[in-house]
Scaffold this motif. Structure first.
Motif, PDB file in Angstrom:
ATOM      1  N   GLY A 169       0.778  -1.238   0.000  1.00 43.32           N
ATOM      2  CA  GLY A 169       0.000   0.000   0.000  1.00 43.32           C
ATOM      3  C   GLY A 169       0.803   1.278   0.000  1.00 43.32           C
ATOM      4  O   GLY A 169       0.239   2.365   0.179  1.00 43.32           O
ATOM      5  N   THR A 170       2.119   1.192  -0.226  1.00 42.16           N
ATOM      6  CA  THR A 170       2.962   2.400  -0.180  1.00 42.16           C
ATOM      7  C   THR A 170       3.285   2.951  -1.570  1.00 42.16           C
ATOM      8  O   THR A 170       4.081   3.868  -1.687  1.00 42.16           O
ATOM      9  CB  THR A 170       4.293   2.096   0.542  1.00 42.16           C
ATOM     10  N   GLY A 171       2.687   2.389  -2.609  1.00 43.50           N
ATOM     11  CA  GLY A 171       3.025   2.810  -3.966  1.00 43.50           C
ATOM     12  C   GLY A 171       2.249   4.023  -4.430  1.00 43.50           C
ATOM     13  O   GLY A 171       1.665   4.758  -3.631  1.00 43.50           O
ATOM     14  N   TYR A 172       2.230   4.237  -5.740  1.00 48.87           N
ATOM     15  CA  TYR A 172       1.510   5.371  -6.326  1.00 48.87           C
ATOM     16  C   TYR A 172       0.801   4.917  -7.597  1.00 48.87           C
ATOM     17  O   TYR A 172       1.153   3.878  -8.148  1.00 48.87           O
ATOM     18  CB  TYR A 172       2.477   6.540  -6.595  1.00 48.87           C
ATOM     19  N   PRO A 173      -0.260   5.612  -8.046  1.00 45.71           N
ATOM     20  CA  PRO A 173      -0.704   6.934  -7.576  1.00 45.71           C
ATOM     21  C   PRO A 173      -1.789   6.894  -6.487  1.00 45.71           C
ATOM     22  O   PRO A 173      -2.077   7.908  -5.883  1.00 45.71           O
ATOM     23  CB  PRO A 173      -1.272   7.556  -8.856  1.00 45.71           C
ATOM     24  N   LYS A 174      -2.385   5.731  -6.211  1.00 48.55           N
ATOM     25  CA  LYS A 174      -3.548   5.688  -5.308  1.00 48.55           C
ATOM     26  C   LYS A 174      -3.292   4.941  -4.001  1.00 48.55           C
ATOM     27  O   LYS A 174      -4.201   4.793  -3.200  1.00 48.55           O
ATOM     28  CB  LYS A 174      -4.738   5.025  -6.030  1.00 48.55           C
ATOM     29  N   LYS A 175      -2.069   4.464  -3.794  1.00 46.54           N
ATOM     30  CA  LYS A 175      -1.730   3.691  -2.593  1.00 46.54           C
ATOM     31  C   LYS A 175      -2.661   2.493  -2.408  1.00 46.54           C
ATOM     32  O   LYS A 175      -3.124   2.192  -1.293  1.00 46.54           O
ATOM     33  CB  LYS A 175      -1.724   4.582  -1.344  1.00 46.54           C
ATOM     34  N   LEU A 176      -2.944   1.809  -3.513  1.00 46.26           N
ATOM     35  CA  LEU A 176      -3.738   0.583  -3.441  1.00 46.26           C
ATOM     36  C   LEU A 176      -2.920  -0.491  -2.748  1.00 46.26           C
ATOM     37  O   LEU A 176      -1.693  -0.454  -2.742  1.00 46.26           O
ATOM     38  CB  LEU A 176      -4.143   0.126  -4.847  1.00 46.26           C
ATOM     39  N   LYS A 177      -3.638  -1.482  -2.184  1.00 43.99           N
ATOM     40  CA  LYS A 177      -2.944  -2.474  -1.367  1.00 43.99           C
ATOM     41  C   LYS A 177      -3.455  -3.878  -1.662  1.00 43.99           C
ATOM     42  O   LYS A 177      -4.662  -4.103  -1.760  1.00 43.99           O
ATOM     43  CB  LYS A 177      -3.153  -2.149   0.115  1.00 43.99           C
ATOM     44  N   GLY A 178      -2.506  -4.816  -1.791  1.00 38.01           N
ATOM     45  CA  GLY A 178      -2.831  -6.232  -1.839  1.00 38.01           C
ATOM     46  C   GLY A 178      -3.585  -6.690  -3.070  1.00 38.01           C
ATOM     47  O   GLY A 178      -3.927  -5.917  -3.960  1.00 38.01           O
ATOM     48  N   LYS A 179      -3.869  -7.987  -3.098  1.00 35.41           N
ATOM     49  CA  LYS A 179      -4.498  -8.594  -4.270  1.00 35.41           C
ATOM     50  C   LYS A 179      -5.961  -8.195  -4.439  1.00 35.41           C
ATOM     51  O   LYS A 179      -6.511  -8.340  -5.543  1.00 35.41           O
ATOM     52  CB  LYS A 179      -4.382 -10.118  -4.189  1.00 35.41           C
ATOM     53  N   ASP A 180      -6.595  -7.710  -3.384  1.00 34.68           N
ATOM     54  CA  ASP A 180      -7.987  -7.306  -3.504  1.00 34.68           C
ATOM     55  C   ASP A 180      -8.148  -5.946  -4.182  1.00 34.68           C
ATOM     56  O   ASP A 180      -9.213  -5.648  -4.725  1.00 34.68           O
ATOM     57  CB  ASP A 180      -8.660  -7.267  -2.118  1.00 34.68           C
ATOM     58  N   GLU A 181      -7.102  -5.122  -4.139  1.00 34.12           N
ATOM     59  CA  GLU A 181      -7.201  -3.776  -4.705  1.00 34.12           C
ATOM     60  C   GLU A 181      -6.389  -3.611  -5.987  1.00 34.12           C
ATOM     61  O   GLU A 181      -6.748  -2.802  -6.846  1.00 34.12           O
ATOM     62  CB  GLU A 181      -6.749  -2.729  -3.669  1.00 34.12           C
ATOM     63  N   ILE A 182      -5.294  -4.352  -6.115  1.00 34.27           N
ATOM     64  CA  ILE A 182      -4.420  -4.219  -7.287  1.00 34.27           C
ATOM     65  C   ILE A 182      -4.704  -5.368  -8.253  1.00 34.27           C
ATOM     66  O   ILE A 182      -4.693  -6.539  -7.854  1.00 34.27           O
ATOM     67  CB  ILE A 182      -2.931  -4.246  -6.873  1.00 34.27           C
ATOM     68  N   HIS A 183      -4.960  -5.054  -9.497  1.00 37.02           N
ATOM     69  CA  HIS A 183      -5.300  -6.076 -10.498  1.00 37.02           C
ATOM     70  C   HIS A 183      -4.172  -7.089 -10.631  1.00 37.02           C
ATOM     71  O   HIS A 183      -2.985  -6.757 -10.557  1.00 37.02           O
ATOM     72  CB  HIS A 183      -5.562  -5.403 -11.853  1.00 37.02           C
ATOM     73  N   LEU A 184      -4.539  -8.359 -10.842  1.00 33.87           N
ATOM     74  CA  LEU A 184      -3.563  -9.434 -10.971  1.00 33.87           C
ATOM     75  C   LEU A 184      -2.514  -9.128 -12.038  1.00 33.87           C
ATOM     76  O   LEU A 184      -1.304  -9.298 -11.812  1.00 33.87           O
ATOM     77  CB  LEU A 184      -4.282 -10.750 -11.310  1.00 33.87           C
ATOM     78  N   LEU A 185      -2.948  -8.654 -13.211  1.00 27.31           N
ATOM     79  CA  LEU A 185      -1.985  -8.385 -14.283  1.00 27.31           C
ATOM     80  C   LEU A 185      -1.084  -7.206 -13.952  1.00 27.31           C
ATOM     81  O   LEU A 185       0.047  -7.139 -14.421  1.00 27.31           O
ATOM     82  CB  LEU A 185      -2.720  -8.138 -15.608  1.00 27.31           C
ATOM     83  N   ALA A 186      -1.578  -6.282 -13.138  1.00 26.26           N
ATOM     84  CA  ALA A 186      -0.725  -5.175 -12.684  1.00 26.26           C
ATOM     85  C   ALA A 186       0.348  -5.693 -11.737  1.00 26.26           C
ATOM     86  O   ALA A 186       1.506  -5.257 -11.777  1.00 26.26           O
ATOM     87  CB  ALA A 186      -1.563  -4.093 -12.005  1.00 26.26           C
ATOM     88  N   ARG A 187      -0.018  -6.650 -10.874  1.00 28.09           N
ATOM     89  CA  ARG A 187       0.961  -7.230  -9.947  1.00 28.09           C
ATOM     90  C   ARG A 187       2.007  -8.051 -10.707  1.00 28.09           C
ATOM     91  O   ARG A 187       3.177  -8.071 -10.332  1.00 28.09           O
ATOM     92  CB  ARG A 187       0.236  -8.090  -8.902  1.00 28.09           C
ATOM     93  N   VAL A 188       1.584  -8.719 -11.771  1.00 25.70           N
ATOM     94  CA  VAL A 188       2.526  -9.430 -12.646  1.00 25.70           C
ATOM     95  C   VAL A 188       3.469  -8.434 -13.306  1.00 25.70           C
ATOM     96  O   VAL A 188       4.685  -8.632 -13.355  1.00 25.70           O
ATOM     97  CB  VAL A 188       1.752 -10.244 -13.717  1.00 25.70           C
ATOM     98  N   CYS A 189       2.899  -7.337 -13.800  1.00 25.15           N
ATOM     99  CA  CYS A 189       3.693  -6.315 -14.490  1.00 25.15           C
ATOM    100  C   CYS A 189       4.717  -5.686 -13.560  1.00 25.15           C
ATOM    101  O   CYS A 189       5.838  -5.376 -13.982  1.00 25.15           O
ATOM    102  CB  CYS A 189       2.764  -5.242 -15.064  1.00 25.15           C
ATOM    103  N   THR A 190       4.361  -5.497 -12.295  1.00 23.46           N
ATOM    104  CA  THR A 190       5.290  -4.908 -11.330  1.00 23.46           C
ATOM    105  C   THR A 190       6.557  -5.754 -11.207  1.00 23.46           C
ATOM    106  O   THR A 190       7.679  -5.228 -11.184  1.00 23.46           O
ATOM    107  CB  THR A 190       4.622  -4.779  -9.948  1.00 23.46           C
ATOM    108  N   ILE A 191       6.396  -7.075 -11.155  1.00 24.44           N
ATOM    109  CA  ILE A 191       7.543  -7.976 -11.051  1.00 24.44           C
ATOM    110  C   ILE A 191       8.352  -7.962 -12.343  1.00 24.44           C
ATOM    111  O   ILE A 191       9.583  -7.895 -12.330  1.00 24.44           O
ATOM    112  CB  ILE A 191       7.074  -9.402 -10.697  1.00 24.44           C
ATOM    113  N   ALA A 192       7.668  -8.001 -13.489  1.00 25.78           N
ATOM    114  CA  ALA A 192       8.359  -7.956 -14.785  1.00 25.78           C
ATOM    115  C   ALA A 192       9.128  -6.648 -14.950  1.00 25.78           C
ATOM    116  O   ALA A 192      10.278  -6.632 -15.401  1.00 25.78           O
ATOM    117  CB  ALA A 192       7.338  -8.111 -15.914  1.00 25.78           C
TER     118      ALA A 192
END
Length: 382
Positions: free
Chosen positions: A257-280
């Protein structure tokens, strides 16, 4: 408005013979340096024989295909017997062209221009899905290593991230549909779309950014979201722009939850493909060689990323990713720490990383530890 047709060059060894061509072949007949006069020498639908191609090779230094037929050529190449490096090289050239069309500061931006090039990007990603069908995360690293890189960080990085997104998503979801893989790759390819609105001298400055410049860069997820959903961008019905937009908008959100622009947190708020993209995004930024920056070797990169597990990175996806990257899983000779403020968006001249000295890890040595007796524990419970 300039309506002059454009062309791209094609390698002789990647032109199929003995079957109907799905594209036209041209040559530049101008003898004046700097001038171009393209003439068609073989028509779309004609059957090109080996002898014809050899004759062309003797007479003409280079063959060309109309830019408007690039997507058709790409499809035909995917069905050919060219090897994966050759196919991926052509895919990357096509991706570079579409990204350039989108980011070109000399062109007047419009939603029509964006939509047209997103369609082209979709064709590129379809090609990636085909090539990567028999590649895993580890062999993809070798494939990327065989490709040339360019000076504009955003282009090369986005193409690599797209391929990693496809490979990672396929790994965490082996039954993923072709459409799901296409959205994973398209989200990765366009994840930095909002950089269109960031001045080029900031994007390509490896010398360090001012606080003001960095705050501007941090707006690119919002810019990207607005470009995709705020301007009535119309694309094919098989492309779900809302999914792509979430990857574009959320790829800098941290799992804690410390990121930007909306400080979304965890798998319930951040889209799965966005979480994949973050690692890539993270992995490519610290492992792929740039012309101005040294990178980490794979063991050091994985050890470094592991420190952000559950902080910046989804721990479940990272663990699966970690299991599929081949490297010697032993303690690195150096225990490296990447600065908390590290951002893959920035083309660092030098990664903000330092070695954790041995004495730092042993700071607890010699401290008096208070050990509670059984009686004290019982008293606390009471």
């Amino acid at each position: 408005m300039d309506t002059k047709p454009s062309f791209f060059s094609v390698r002789y060894d990647l032109i199929q013979v003995g079957q109907a061509l799905s594209f036209d072949l041209f040559v530049n007949s101008s003898v004046v340096k700097g001038k171009e006069k393209f003439v068609r020498i073989f028509p779309q639908g004609g059957v090109l024989q080996k002898e014809d191609l050899e004759e062309f090779h003797r007479k003409y230094f280079q063959l060309y295909i109309p830019e408007e037929q690039r997507r058709i050529y790409l499809r035909s190449l995917m069905k050919s017997e060219a090897d994966d490096v050759q196919k991926t090289t052509v895919i990357k050239e096509a991706a570079l062209q579409y990204l350039h069309n989108i980011f070109d500061k000399d062109k007047e931006f419009s939603t029509e221009l964006l939509a047209k090039n997103i369609e082209g990007c979709r064709e590129v990603v379809e090609g990636m899905v085909d090539v990567l069908d028999h590649h895993n995360i580890d062999s993809l690293r070798n494939l990327i290593a065989n490709l040339s890189f360019h000076d504009f960080y955003t282009y090369d990085h986005s193409i690599n991230v797209s391929m990693y997104c496809i490979s990672i998503y396929k790994t965490i979801n082996p039954k993923a549909s072709r459409k799901e893989l296409m959205h994973a790759g398209l989200g990765g390819l366009l994840h930095d779309l909002g950089k269109i609105k960031i001045p080029t001298h900031i994007l390509n400055n490896p010398g360090g950014l001012t606080d003001e410049e960095y705050q501007m860069i941090k707006q690119h997820p919002d810019f990207g979201l607005d470009l995709l959903l705020g301007g009535h961008c119309e694309v094919s019905s098989d492309i779900d722009l809302k999914i792509v937009a979430r990857v574009v908008h959320e790829h800098h959100e941290n799992f804690d939850g410390t990121g930007y622009p909306k400080k979304l947190k965890g798998k319930d708020e951040i889209h799965l493909l966005a979480r994949v993209c973050t690692i890539a995004d993270f992995f490519d930024a610290i492992t792929t060689k740039r012309s101005y920056s040294e990178v980490l070797q794979i063991p050091d990169a994985m050890n470094t990323m592991r420190k952000f597990r559950g902080i910046k990175l989804d721990p479940t996806i990272f663990d699966i990713f970690d299991q599929h990257v081949r490297y010697v899983r032993a303690e690195s000779a150096k225990d490296l720490r990447l600065a908390d403020h590290f951002d893959p968006t920035i083309p660092y001249a030098k990664l903000p990383i330092e070695e954790i000295k041995k004495f730092e890890k042993e700071m607890d040595f010699g401290k008096i530890k208070v050990v509670e007796t059984g009686k004290k524990k019982e008293a606390k419970k009471a």
